[in-house]
Design a protein around this motif. Sequence first.
Motif, PDB file in Angstrom:
ATOM      1  N   ASP A  77     -49.266  89.892  -0.801  1.00 40.66           N
ATOM      2  CA  ASP A  77     -50.203  90.897  -1.212  1.00 40.66           C
ATOM      3  C   ASP A  77     -49.709  91.798  -2.547  1.00 40.66           C
ATOM      4  OD1 ASP A  77     -52.398  90.070   0.092  1.00 40.66           O
ATOM      5  OD2 ASP A  77     -51.911  91.413   1.697  1.00 40.66           O
ATOM      6  N   HIS A  78     -48.327  91.968  -2.570  1.00 43.06           N
ATOM      7  CA  HIS A  78     -47.702  93.040  -3.315  1.00 43.06           C
ATOM      8  C   HIS A  78     -47.278  92.105  -4.539  1.00 43.06           C
ATOM      9  CE1 HIS A  78     -44.169  91.282  -1.258  1.00 43.06           C
ATOM     10  NE2 HIS A  78     -43.630  91.316  -2.188  1.00 43.06           N
ATOM     11  N   VAL A  79     -47.372  90.888  -4.788  1.00 42.69           N
ATOM     12  CA  VAL A  79     -46.985  90.184  -5.819  1.00 42.69           C
ATOM     13  C   VAL A  79     -48.234  90.097  -6.668  1.00 42.69           C
ATOM     14  CG1 VAL A  79     -46.017  88.119  -6.826  1.00 42.69           C
ATOM     15  CG2 VAL A  79     -45.043  89.348  -4.767  1.00 42.69           C
ATOM     16  N   GLN A  80     -47.953  90.049  -8.255  1.00 46.28           N
ATOM     17  CA  GLN A  80     -49.232  90.007  -9.084  1.00 46.28           C
ATOM     18  C   GLN A  80     -49.512  88.644  -8.961  1.00 46.28           C
ATOM     19  OE1 GLN A  80     -48.395  90.339 -13.194  1.00 46.28           O
ATOM     20  NE2 GLN A  80     -50.349  89.995 -13.634  1.00 46.28           N
ATOM     21  N   GLN A 109     -41.690  86.273  -2.572  1.00 40.33           N
ATOM     22  CA  GLN A 109     -42.071  87.618  -2.502  1.00 40.33           C
ATOM     23  C   GLN A 109     -41.164  88.719  -3.261  1.00 40.33           C
ATOM     24  OE1 GLN A 109     -41.646  88.969   1.649  1.00 40.33           O
ATOM     25  NE2 GLN A 109     -42.472  86.990   2.514  1.00 40.33           N
TER      26      GLN A 109
END
Length: 139
Positions: A35-38, A114
């Motif tokens: 979720d935190h990676v473009q 990640q």
Amino acid sequence: MKKSTLLNADIAYLVATLGHTDEITIADAGLPIPDHVQRIDLALTHGVPSFLDTVRVILTESQIEGVVMAEEFAKVSPDLYQALLELLAVEQQRCGKTFSIQTVSHEEFKVRTQSSKAVVRTGECTPYANVIFQAGVVF
């Protein structure tokens, strides 16, 4: 209008902002993306765009020095794996540089994504058709 090969604005921006050793992932349609990676989602339907077409275009605009793939890729999808190696060999010859090529388990590969600046999702539906490119320098 931009006249070089890469027209996708998100990928063009990504490549333009890469620093030395930053990593990007080019993924098949099924790779989980943290979720935190473009996420740059290019997938339209099964196989479109293909993994190799996406790799080919990204290589026209970026200098890489390292490649990471899952060891399962070579075992489960040997034809596509070999095609990627051939494409990388052509790119190494074109730019006059040698890339570090590393294989890790698929589980390790997923953990490594990640740390990617972005994951580019293709429409590829071939198992393990994923690669991480580590940015190099042109000098």
